[in-house]
Scaffold this active site. Structure first.
Site, PDB file in Angstrom:
ATOM      1  N   ALA A   1       0.741  -1.150   0.008  1.00  0.00           N
ATOM      2  CA  ALA A   1      -0.029  -0.139   0.244  1.00  0.00           C
ATOM      3  C   ALA A   1       0.978   1.376  -0.185  1.00  0.00           C
ATOM      4  O   ALA A   1       2.104   1.097   0.558  1.00  0.00           O
ATOM      5  CB  ALA A   1      -0.954   0.206   1.059  1.00  0.00           C
ATOM      6  N   ASP A   2       0.307   2.397  -0.416  1.00  0.00           N
ATOM      7  CA  ASP A   2       0.863   3.508  -0.305  1.00  0.00           C
ATOM      8  C   ASP A   2      -0.069   4.729   0.029  1.00  0.00           C
ATOM      9  O   ASP A   2      -0.918   4.689  -0.701  1.00  0.00           O
ATOM     10  CB  ASP A   2       1.609   3.775  -1.891  1.00  0.00           C
ATOM     11  N   THR A   3       0.070   5.521   0.862  1.00  0.00           N
ATOM     12  CA  THR A   3      -0.622   6.644   1.047  1.00  0.00           C
ATOM     13  C   THR A   3      -0.001   8.030   0.821  1.00  0.00           C
ATOM     14  O   THR A   3       1.112   8.095   1.239  1.00  0.00           O
ATOM     15  CB  THR A   3      -1.178   6.418   2.683  1.00  0.00           C
TER      16      THR A   3
ATOM     17  N   ALA B   1      -3.543   3.646  -2.075  1.00  0.00           N
ATOM     18  CA  ALA B   1      -3.577   2.613  -3.049  1.00  0.00           C
ATOM     19  C   ALA B   1      -3.110   1.328  -2.443  1.00  0.00           C
ATOM     20  O   ALA B   1      -2.120   1.208  -1.715  1.00  0.00           O
ATOM     21  CB  ALA B   1      -2.651   2.992  -4.351  1.00  0.00           C
TER      22      ALA B   1
END
Length: 202
Positions: free
Chosen positions: A69-71, A106
């Site tokens: 995930a990437d925030t 994502a």
């Protein structure tokens, strides 16, 4: 199926553990530079995809799935990363003060057959008006420095948030509802599926 979480984030680890999933940690080490002209949504999707691929590439032929995930915190189409120093953090908080911004996460799940599924979740967050002294007091803590946008909603900075539209866990770093759907569709068992199975067998 063995699950790897491609992240060093303690917040993602805690959120994933809430689902009752058995997993191992294996952080990805990739270049997180935003490409020139790259839209924020495209950036976070690319980051999640590349993190998952980097870890999956170390385990070719193994029966496992990789979750990454990437925030990013986004305001006026600008991606705010982690503050590099005090003045950078102060500038971020001043820019967020009294305004709406977006937290975009994502999530990518890469499975053993090479197939991957990904989602993008956006939450709108509004900060109240902050004084310079309040920003300085926050930056004097350990909280802002490893977080996108220079704040953690689950900590002291939760007091800055006057309104939120969308998933709270998404702002923390992993949207639980959407992540659960991805895992369930791939056959990764959570505590919810185990409870359901037990209930159906009675």
């Amino acid at each position: 199926m063995r699950l790897l979480l491609a992240s060093a984030s303690p917040r993602r680890r805690e959120l994933l553990a809430q689902l009752g999933v058995q997993f191992d940690l294996e952080p990805a080490d990739i270049d997180e530079t935003v490409n020139v002209g790259e839209k924020p949504a495209d950036y976070v999707l690319r980051m999640a995809r590349e993190k998952a691929a980097a870890v999956a590439g170390r385990h070719t032929g193994e029966a496992l799935a990789v979750l990454a995930a990437d925030t990013s915190v986004v305001i006026e189409d600008d991606v705010l990363g982690k503050p590099v120093d005090h003045f950078d953090g102060l500038a971020m908080l001043a820019r967020l003060s009294g305004r709406w911004h977006s937290a975009m996460t994502a999530v990518c799940l890469c499975c053993e057959d090479g197939q991957s599924e990904e989602i993008l979740v956006e939450t709108r967050v509004r900060f109240g008006q902050l004084t310079r002294a309040q920003c300085e007091a926050y930056l004097a803590t350990d909280e802002p420095w490893d977080k996108a946008g220079g704040y953690g909603i689950q900590g002291l900075a939760g007091a800055f948030v006057s309104s939120i539209e969308g998933s709270y866990s998404n702002v923390v770093g992993l949207p639980l509802h959407e992540t659960w759907q991805l895992l369930a569709a791939a056959g990764v068992t959570t505590r919810l599926e185990r409870t359901e199975d037990m209930g159906g067998s009675e």
